[in-house]
Design a protein around this motif. Sequence first.
Motif, short mmCIF file in Angstrom:
data_model
loop_
_atom_site.label_atom_id
_atom_site.label_comp_id
_atom_site.label_asym_id
_atom_site.label_seq_id
_atom_site.Cartn_x
_atom_site.Cartn_y
_atom_site.Cartn_z
N ALA A 74 0.94 -1.29 0.04
CA ALA A 74 -0.11 0.01 0.07
C ALA A 74 0.99 1.19 0.19
O ALA A 74 2.02 1.19 0.54
CB ALA A 74 -0.98 -0.01 1.12
N LYS B 236 3.59 2.18 2.70
CA LYS B 236 3.96 1.10 3.39
C LYS B 236 5.36 -0.12 2.86
O LYS B 236 5.12 0.11 1.63
CB LYS B 236 2.70 0.38 3.87
N SER C 218 -3.58 -11.11 8.28
CA SER C 218 -4.62 -10.16 7.85
C SER C 218 -5.55 -10.71 7.05
O SER C 218 -6.83 -10.26 6.66
CB SER C 218 -4.10 -8.81 7.50
N LYS D 230 -12.00 -5.92 2.10
CA LYS D 230 -11.87 -4.88 3.12
C LYS D 230 -11.29 -3.61 2.41
O LYS D 230 -10.27 -3.92 1.65
CB LYS D 230 -11.34 -5.16 4.40
N GLU E 286 -8.82 -2.08 3.80
CA GLU E 286 -7.54 -2.23 4.03
C GLU E 286 -6.99 -3.11 3.21
O GLU E 286 -5.50 -3.24 3.34
CB GLU E 286 -7.28 -2.47 5.53
N ASP E 287 -7.72 -3.89 2.50
CA ASP E 287 -6.57 -4.77 1.44
C ASP E 287 -6.55 -4.12 0.14
O ASP E 287 -5.86 -4.59 -0.55
CB ASP E 287 -7.80 -5.80 1.19
N THR E 288 -6.68 -2.69 0.02
CA THR E 288 -6.23 -1.92 -1.08
C THR E 288 -4.56 -1.96 -1.03
O THR E 288 -4.20 -1.42 -0.33
CB THR E 288 -6.66 -0.56 -1.15
N SER F 258 -15.38 1.64 0.13
CA SER F 258 -16.17 1.25 1.44
C SER F 258 -17.62 1.68 1.10
O SER F 258 -17.97 2.34 0.21
CB SER F 258 -15.51 2.05 2.79
#
Length: 126
Positions: A40, A43, A63, A87, A89-91, A126
């Motif tokens: 990401a 990160k 995760s 989710k 956050e999986d982007t 989302s």
Amino acid sequence: QVQLVESGGGLVQAGGSLRLSCAASGRTFSSYAMGWFRQAPGKEREFVAAIRWSGGSTYYGNSVKGRFTMSRDNAKKTVYLQMNSLKPEDTAVYYCAAAESRATMVLISVGQYAYWGQGTQVTVSS
């Protein structure tokens, strides 16, 4: 040597599914351990899933455990990552990786893989 090309990324709503594919070139694909990683923005590259050369064992990052499934088809020289219950956050950009290894353990570190694909973007809204 092996070359890797990922496909299947895209935009999906939270709760949806995608299946990534990684097609490999080379005659000895069945001798390669394979992995999926993701990165990401801002990160470090993160381990997602790995599979042994024979396909007998898989391992997943905490995760994604229970939501993602990795598989391989040695005849087609392709590995897959089925991603369910996605989710936001999986982007990330998802990368396929290969290592010439017939070890009994799966490989889960970036440094253990010598060959990488160009990545495919997965965006979960989302």
